[in-house]
Design an enzyme around this catalytic site. Structure first.
Site, PDB file in Angstrom:
ATOM      1  N   GLU A 135       0.833  -1.216   0.000  1.00 50.25           N
ATOM      2  CA  GLU A 135       0.000   0.000   0.000  1.00 50.25           C
ATOM      3  C   GLU A 135       0.867   1.266   0.000  1.00 50.25           C
ATOM      4  O   GLU A 135       0.579   2.240   0.694  1.00 50.25           O
ATOM      5  CB  GLU A 135      -0.963  -0.033   1.197  1.00 50.25           C
TER       6      GLU A 135
HETATM    7  C1  LIG Z   1       2.420  -9.743   0.464  1.00 42.18           C
HETATM    8  C2  LIG Z   1       2.182  -8.669  -0.547  1.00 42.18           C
HETATM    9  C3  LIG Z   1       0.882  -8.311  -0.872  1.00 42.18           C
HETATM   10  C4  LIG Z   1       0.643  -7.340  -1.839  1.00 42.18           C
HETATM   11  N1  LIG Z   1      -0.650  -7.065  -2.229  1.00 42.18           N
HETATM   12  C5  LIG Z   1      -0.853  -6.301  -3.338  1.00 42.18           C
HETATM   13  C6  LIG Z   1      -2.153  -6.185  -3.915  1.00 42.18           C
HETATM   14  O1  LIG Z   1      -3.131  -6.739  -3.416  1.00 42.18           O
HETATM   15  N2  LIG Z   1      -2.289  -5.459  -5.058  1.00 42.18           N
HETATM   16  C7  LIG Z   1      -1.236  -4.840  -5.664  1.00 42.18           C
HETATM   17  O2  LIG Z   1      -1.409  -4.221  -6.689  1.00 42.18           O
HETATM   18  N3  LIG Z   1       0.016  -4.920  -5.115  1.00 42.18           N
HETATM   19  C8  LIG Z   1       0.221  -5.629  -3.988  1.00 42.18           C
HETATM   20  N4  LIG Z   1       1.479  -5.749  -3.451  1.00 42.18           N
HETATM   21  C9  LIG Z   1       2.578  -5.012  -4.066  1.00 42.18           C
HETATM   22  C10 LIG Z   1       3.095  -3.905  -3.176  1.00 42.18           C
HETATM   23  O3  LIG Z   1       2.182  -2.851  -3.114  1.00 42.18           O
HETATM   24  C11 LIG Z   1       4.481  -3.515  -3.721  1.00 42.18           C
HETATM   25  O4  LIG Z   1       5.363  -4.576  -3.390  1.00 42.18           O
HETATM   26  C12 LIG Z   1       4.977  -2.200  -3.151  1.00 42.18           C
HETATM   27  O5  LIG Z   1       4.203  -1.147  -3.639  1.00 42.18           O
HETATM   28  C13 LIG Z   1       6.436  -1.943  -3.488  1.00 42.18           C
HETATM   29  O6  LIG Z   1       6.700  -2.169  -4.838  1.00 42.18           O
HETATM   30  P1  LIG Z   1       7.948  -3.102  -5.217  1.00 42.18           P
HETATM   31  O7  LIG Z   1       7.814  -4.372  -4.470  1.00 42.18           O
HETATM   32  O8  LIG Z   1       8.046  -3.180  -6.683  1.00 42.18           O
HETATM   33  O9  LIG Z   1       9.200  -2.359  -4.631  1.00 42.18           O
HETATM   34  P2  LIG Z   1      10.028  -1.201  -5.368  1.00 42.18           P
HETATM   35  O10 LIG Z   1       9.092  -0.204  -5.933  1.00 42.18           O
HETATM   36  O11 LIG Z   1      11.028  -1.814  -6.276  1.00 42.18           O
HETATM   37  O12 LIG Z   1      10.778  -0.549  -4.133  1.00 42.18           O
HETATM   38  C14 LIG Z   1      11.984  -1.077  -3.584  1.00 42.18           C
HETATM   39  C15 LIG Z   1      12.539  -0.062  -2.586  1.00 42.18           C
HETATM   40  O13 LIG Z   1      12.820   1.170  -3.280  1.00 42.18           O
HETATM   41  C16 LIG Z   1      12.111   2.237  -2.685  1.00 42.18           C
HETATM   42  N5  LIG Z   1      11.631   3.157  -3.725  1.00 42.18           N
HETATM   43  C17 LIG Z   1      11.130   2.838  -4.937  1.00 42.18           C
HETATM   44  N6  LIG Z   1      10.800   3.969  -5.600  1.00 42.18           N
HETATM   45  C18 LIG Z   1      11.065   5.007  -4.789  1.00 42.18           C
HETATM   46  C19 LIG Z   1      10.928   6.423  -4.890  1.00 42.18           C
HETATM   47  N7  LIG Z   1      10.412   6.996  -5.976  1.00 42.18           N
HETATM   48  N8  LIG Z   1      11.305   7.174  -3.826  1.00 42.18           N
HETATM   49  C20 LIG Z   1      11.814   6.616  -2.712  1.00 42.18           C
HETATM   50  N9  LIG Z   1      11.970   5.278  -2.561  1.00 42.18           N
HETATM   51  C21 LIG Z   1      11.596   4.488  -3.572  1.00 42.18           C
HETATM   52  C22 LIG Z   1      10.937   1.601  -1.931  1.00 42.18           C
HETATM   53  O14 LIG Z   1      10.496   2.407  -0.854  1.00 42.18           O
HETATM   54  C23 LIG Z   1      11.556   0.302  -1.473  1.00 42.18           C
HETATM   55  O15 LIG Z   1      12.265   0.502  -0.280  1.00 42.18           O
HETATM   56  C24 LIG Z   1       1.739  -6.680  -2.449  1.00 42.18           C
HETATM   57  C25 LIG Z   1       3.038  -7.019  -2.090  1.00 42.18           C
HETATM   58  C26 LIG Z   1       3.272  -8.011  -1.176  1.00 42.18           C
HETATM   59  C27 LIG Z   1       4.698  -8.405  -0.874  1.00 42.18           C
END
Ligand SMILES: Cc1cc2nc3c(=O)[nH]c(=O)nc-3n(C[C@H](O)[C@H](O)[C@H](O)COP(=O)(O)OP(=O)(O)OC[C@H]3O[C@@H](n4cnc5c(N)ncnc54)[C@H](O)[C@@H]3O)c2cc1C
Length: 626
Positions: free
Chosen positions: A476
């Protein structure tokens, strides 16, 4: 496409009998005591529930009725839902090669009773079967549901989000067709944003949506074919609802790049016949589920859309805007998870500390063993958890109350009041989500620590809370994204006036709390923190967009400083109300507030130098030197 493999390793850990440990460590099923008095206190005295129910919009319900319902909810969660929590961890949800997901039997039973209870419909529009209660009452339900079983709670939580989005942006036909069954919980909802290349950067979504005349003729006007892969979709597939309503972000042909070109589609697992009955299976399949650190009961699905039929929700290219409407509620709910899991872990830690004998407490007779709760450091850990629970509960319910007040003012046609409360809610959202979920991680870790080695092994069950809590800081919008939202958007509202109003209230609350016996040091600490938060705010307003690296580099320490200060300001208000009660409950609340102000709050002021620092050292090393 990801590897489609079922969970291979059984996490089942049969309890063993161990001499010298408390009995609770042997059965691994913790009991959950719904903290009804605490919820009532924070709702009534800190979030001013009475003011909310006196608004025209909520005049059909009063605070007593809400608390009566919550008492029933508490009983339900303790008796029906909480006993299923361990099954979620040890059995988990299991993916099958035919694309189905099998949930633990106890989940199916508890969910069926949840549907029967009707609790999920409480805050929603009466036109679709809801009770039209304020959102704060739904947060009360959600608190106890999440503490009882966080993994299972995510299914109603995502359904709530989907209901919000359809209610706000769907057509009348979509609302009439889908909302009644979603409100009861007979049908679930999901949110499909994430793709392998589109996590925090939702604008990078590539899933396609193409208009399809044939599908429109057979299944209803305006049908599109959705093609693409979504990952990490919570409860994307399960075996306890008759249908699943997926809300999917996708791009129509010729859409502009980035967030501007994204549209939202309603893609049901089963298509509906014209009479509303369940029809053919749609081409939306769960091709695997993730093996993960915690919330094993909640299937995190890789969803493959292969020409699945769906319909626009709202206008073309309005997908991101639509998503933002429900984002506040969803982020509040995830912030709430930090509180809920801390509450459950604290209850376990407290019971364990009362039973586990080890060492001799200061002043205890020679040759005796004392319960570890008598040792000062164990007291410190328990008081820290207890004080943070009060602080988080105050913040969460105050945030929910601001959303209700904004809605009530909007309905009453008072645009200025509505704007003021909406801005207050908007400011509190990243604080609630970011702070409570970080603290949830820290407090569940402390609960493990209270258990010593028995916390690290699986049989006491407390390790599950520690693992389950971890995700809330990630999904989220990660907490890094929450902090960026705080300094990038929220800080600038009314040129810093929204933050300033909130800090003024914290200061005024400290002044009132000073009148409570023994609270002068507390009040002084709150004033210091408010002054530090003002210094930090002024500094970041000056830095502004001219130095984005420094602004964003300072964002997480700033969120911690401001969030903890606001919590202390709310606890000051709580302490005044608690003191008025003149009973044991009230006295304990005053102690918890004082502990927070004197022993936790000063660590927030310690964030100030980090906020004031430049970003030079963050970038002094090259990526290869890091
Ligand atoms: C168990 C689980 C349930 C989930 N449920 C859902 C769901 O129901 N629906 C759905 O759509 N998604 C869902 N997600 C996805 C979740 O919302 C994303 O994993 C999350 O938004 C982070 O995206 P990412 O994993 O690609 O990490 P990334 O975006 O790759 O981020 C990696 C790191 O980089 C940092 N970062 C990235 N961009 C920036 C920026 N611009 N500024 C500062 N820091 C940054 C982040 O804070 C993080 O620390 C779920 C994930 C998990 C693990």
């Amino acid at each position: 496409m990801r590897n489609a493999s079922p969970i291979a390793v059984s996490r089942n850990c049969p309890p063993r009998r161990r001499a010298g440990w408390p009995s609770r460590s042997l059965n691994a099923v913790s009991e959950y005591q719904p903290p009804l008095d605490d919820i009532r206190f924070m709702m009534d005295e800190v979030a001013d529930l009475g003011d909310i129910t006196s608004a025209d919009l909520f005049s059909h319900v009063d605070a007593d009725t809400i608390h009566e319902v919550l008492t029933e909810v508490g009983r339900f969660m303790a008796e029906v839902v909480a006993p299923t929590n361990r099954d979620g961890d040890t059995i988990g949800s299991q993916w099958q090669p035919d694309g189905t997901v099998v949930t633990p039997d106890s989940f199916k039973g508890a969910y069926a009773k949840w549907v029967e209870s009707g609790f999920g419909a409480m805050p929603f529009d009466p036109d679709y079967g809801g009770a039209g209660f304020p959102w704060i009452s739904a947060i009360g339900v959600q608190e106890m549901l999440t503490s009882a079983n966080m993994a299972l709670s995510l299914c109603p939580l995502l359904t709530q989000g989907a209901i919000d989005a359809i209610h706000a942006h769907g057509s009348d036909e979509q609302k009439a067709t889908y909302l009644p069954k979603m409100l009861t919980g007979e049908w679930a909802g999901t949110m499909n944003l994430t793709e392998p290349q589109a996590g925090s950067d939702v604008g990078a979504v590539t899933t396609k949506a193409e208009p399809d005349a044939e599908a429109s003729a057979r299944w209803g006007e305006g049908a599109y074919r959705i093609t693409g892969q979504k990952i990490f979709i919570t409860w994307g597939e399960q075996d306890f609802t008759d249908n699943i309503v997926h809300l999917v972000l996708a791009r129509t042909p010729g859409s502009p790049p980035g967030t501007k070109g994204i549209s939202m589609f309603l893609v049901p697992k089963f298509l509906l016949e014209s009479d509303g009955s369940i029809g053919e299976r749609n081409a939306a399949t769960c091709v695997s589920i993730e093996h993960k650190l915690g919330i094993h009961g909640s299937p995190t699905c890789v969803m493959s859309y292969e020409g699945a039929i769906g319909w626009l929700v709202g206008g073309e290219h309005d997908g991101m805007r639509n998503m933002f409407t429900m984002m506040n509620n969803a982020r509040l709910s995830v912030g709430l998870e930090g509180l809920c899991i801390t509450e459950r872990a604290y209850q376990d830690a407290l019971q364990y500390a009362q039973e586990r004998l080890q060492g001799r407490a200061i002043g205890a007779p020679a040759g005796t063993s004392s319960p570890i709760i008598e040792h000062p450091d164990v007291r410190r850990m328990l008081m820290t958890q207890r004080a943070w629970i009060d602080a988080m509960r105050a913040l969460v319910y105050t945030n929910a109350a601001a959303l209700d007040r904004a809605e009530a003012a909007r309905t009453a046609g008072d645009a200025d009041d509505a704007r003021w409360w909406q801005e207050r809610a908007d400011l509190l959202i990243p604080l609630t989500k970011g702070l409570c979920t970080d603290v949830g991680n820290e407090m569940t870790s402390l609960a493990v620590q209270v258990h010593g080695g028995m916390g690290y092994v699986e049989e006491t069950g407390v390790a599950q809370h520690y693992r389950d809590a971890r995700i809330a800081a990630i999904y989220e919008g990660t907490n890094g994204i929450q902090a960026a939202d705080l300094v990038g958007r929220k800080l600038a509202m009314r040129g810093g006036g929204v933050v300033s109003d909130l800090l003024d209230e914290c200061e005024a609350n400290a002044g009132a709390a000073e009148q409570v016996e023994g609270m002068d040091t507390f009040a002084a600490r709150v004033r210091t923190a408010v002054a530090d938060a003002r210094t930090a705010t002024d500094h970041l307003l000056k830095v502004g967009a001219s130095d984005p690296r420094t602004l964003l580099g300072a964002s997480v320490p700033y969120l911690r400083l401001l969030g903890t200060t606001v919590c202390a300001g709310l606890l000051a208000k709580a302490a005044v109300a608690a003191d008025r009660r003149d009973d044991e409950f009230g006295a304990a609340k005053v102690v918890a507030a004082r502990f927070f102000g004197e022993q936790i709050l000063p660590t927030a002021s310690g964030q100030l130098p980090a906020v004031l620092a430049t970003s030079d050292d963050l970038y002094a090393l090259t990526p290869t030197q890091l």
